[in-house]
Design a protein around this motif. Structure first.
Motif, PDB file in Angstrom:
ATOM      1  N   ALA A  59      10.013  -7.711   6.255  1.00  0.00           N
ATOM      2  CA  ALA A  59      10.133  -6.451   5.123  1.00  0.00           C
ATOM      3  C   ALA A  59       9.966  -6.502   4.533  1.00  0.00           C
ATOM      4  O   ALA A  59       8.976  -5.299   3.786  1.00  0.00           O
ATOM      5  N   TRP A  60       9.861  -7.524   3.296  1.00  0.00           N
ATOM      6  CA  TRP A  60       8.885  -7.794   2.495  1.00  0.00           C
ATOM      7  C   TRP A  60       7.584  -7.639   2.684  1.00  0.00           C
ATOM      8  O   TRP A  60       6.815  -7.032   1.401  1.00  0.00           O
ATOM      9  N   SER A  61       7.072  -8.258   3.328  1.00  0.00           N
ATOM     10  CA  SER A  61       5.776  -8.309   3.405  1.00  0.00           C
ATOM     11  C   SER A  61       5.086  -6.759   4.379  1.00  0.00           C
ATOM     12  O   SER A  61       4.212  -6.516   3.457  1.00  0.00           O
ATOM     13  N   PHE A  62       6.237  -6.471   5.140  1.00  0.00           N
ATOM     14  CA  PHE A  62       5.501  -4.698   5.410  1.00  0.00           C
ATOM     15  C   PHE A  62       5.836  -3.640   4.294  1.00  0.00           C
ATOM     16  O   PHE A  62       4.461  -3.079   4.173  1.00  0.00           O
ATOM     17  N   VAL A  63       6.766  -3.604   3.653  1.00  0.00           N
ATOM     18  CA  VAL A  63       6.734  -2.935   2.429  1.00  0.00           C
ATOM     19  C   VAL A  63       5.797  -3.253   1.362  1.00  0.00           C
ATOM     20  O   VAL A  63       4.865  -2.357   0.433  1.00  0.00           O
ATOM     21  N   ARG A  64       4.996  -4.999   0.784  1.00  0.00           N
ATOM     22  CA  ARG A  64       3.920  -4.923   0.474  1.00  0.00           C
ATOM     23  C   ARG A  64       2.829  -4.270   0.393  1.00  0.00           C
ATOM     24  O   ARG A  64       2.239  -4.500   0.392  1.00  0.00           O
ATOM     25  N   GLN A  65       2.554  -4.055   1.893  1.00  0.00           N
ATOM     26  CA  GLN A  65       0.892  -3.738   2.727  1.00  0.00           C
ATOM     27  C   GLN A  65       0.988  -2.764   2.271  1.00  0.00           C
ATOM     28  O   GLN A  65      -0.055  -1.902   2.006  1.00  0.00           O
ATOM     29  N   VAL A  66       2.389  -2.067   2.548  1.00  0.00           N
ATOM     30  CA  VAL A  66       2.363  -0.358   2.830  1.00  0.00           C
ATOM     31  C   VAL A  66       2.028  -0.698   1.139  1.00  0.00           C
ATOM     32  O   VAL A  66       1.278   1.468   0.697  1.00  0.00           O
TER      33      VAL A  66
ATOM     34  N   ASN B 266      -0.058  -1.672  -1.372  1.00  0.00           N
ATOM     35  CA  ASN B 266      -1.426  -2.300  -1.625  1.00  0.00           C
ATOM     36  C   ASN B 266      -2.129  -1.159  -1.005  1.00  0.00           C
ATOM     37  O   ASN B 266      -3.230  -0.115  -1.322  1.00  0.00           O
ATOM     38  N   ALA B 267      -1.660  -0.450   0.300  1.00  0.00           N
ATOM     39  CA  ALA B 267      -2.638  -0.012   0.571  1.00  0.00           C
ATOM     40  C   ALA B 267      -2.353   2.064  -0.163  1.00  0.00           C
ATOM     41  O   ALA B 267      -3.094   2.186   0.097  1.00  0.00           O
ATOM     42  N   ALA B 268      -1.362   2.460  -0.155  1.00  0.00           N
ATOM     43  CA  ALA B 268      -0.736   3.087  -1.219  1.00  0.00           C
ATOM     44  C   ALA B 268      -2.079   3.455  -2.679  1.00  0.00           C
ATOM     45  O   ALA B 268      -2.221   4.537  -2.628  1.00  0.00           O
ATOM     46  N   HIS B 269      -1.397   2.038  -2.539  1.00  0.00           N
ATOM     47  CA  HIS B 269      -2.815   1.777  -3.980  1.00  0.00           C
ATOM     48  C   HIS B 269      -3.747   2.243  -4.302  1.00  0.00           C
ATOM     49  O   HIS B 269      -4.169   2.478  -5.049  1.00  0.00           O
TER      50      HIS B 269
ATOM     51  N   GLN C 165      -4.792   5.533  -3.943  1.00  0.00           N
ATOM     52  CA  GLN C 165      -4.785   6.400  -5.391  1.00  0.00           C
ATOM     53  C   GLN C 165      -5.699   6.120  -5.960  1.00  0.00           C
ATOM     54  O   GLN C 165      -6.254   7.122  -6.944  1.00  0.00           O
ATOM     55  N   GLN C 166      -6.481   4.491  -5.823  1.00  0.00           N
ATOM     56  CA  GLN C 166      -7.552   4.916  -6.724  1.00  0.00           C
ATOM     57  C   GLN C 166      -9.102   5.532  -6.681  1.00  0.00           C
ATOM     58  O   GLN C 166      -9.591   5.167  -7.674  1.00  0.00           O
ATOM     59  N   GLN C 167      -8.667   5.961  -5.047  1.00  0.00           N
ATOM     60  CA  GLN C 167      -9.879   6.413  -4.936  1.00  0.00           C
ATOM     61  C   GLN C 167      -9.976   8.206  -5.082  1.00  0.00           C
ATOM     62  O   GLN C 167      -9.507   8.680  -5.508  1.00  0.00           O
ATOM     63  N   PRO C 168     -11.630   7.960  -5.854  1.00  0.00           N
ATOM     64  CA  PRO C 168     -11.670   9.256  -6.765  1.00  0.00           C
ATOM     65  C   PRO C 168     -11.828  10.618  -5.853  1.00  0.00           C
ATOM     66  O   PRO C 168     -11.947  10.494  -4.301  1.00  0.00           O
TER      67      PRO C 168
END
Length: 79
Positions: free
Chosen positions: A22-29, A31-34, A37-40
């Protein structure tokens, strides 16, 4: 008695594995969201001297030659 200890050990191991997955899944989600958000917002955005320049042209339009090969100025080199 050893059977109950084995069951308890297996239960604890399963809970620990579930928490790790569960922690690995939350971390991957996250990171993907981050990353998204960084893309212009604009496709091509550049800052020059504090000013933001946004290019809305398609890549084909941006790479199009402005002056064709048969146009232009020929300068004869002289020493």
């Amino acid at each position: 008695m050893w059977f109950l200890k084995l069951l308890l050990f297996l239960f604890i191991a399963a809970v620990v594995m579930a928490v790790v997955v569960a922690w690995s899944f939350v971390r991957q989600v996250r990171n993907a969201a981050h990353r998204f958000q960084q893309q212009p917002d604009a496709p091509n955005q550049t800052k020059v001297n504090g000013n933001v320049i946004i290019d809305h042209r398609t890549p084909d339009e941006a790479n199009k030659k402005i002056i064709s090969d048969d146009e232009g100025e020929y300068v004869d080199f002289e020493e």
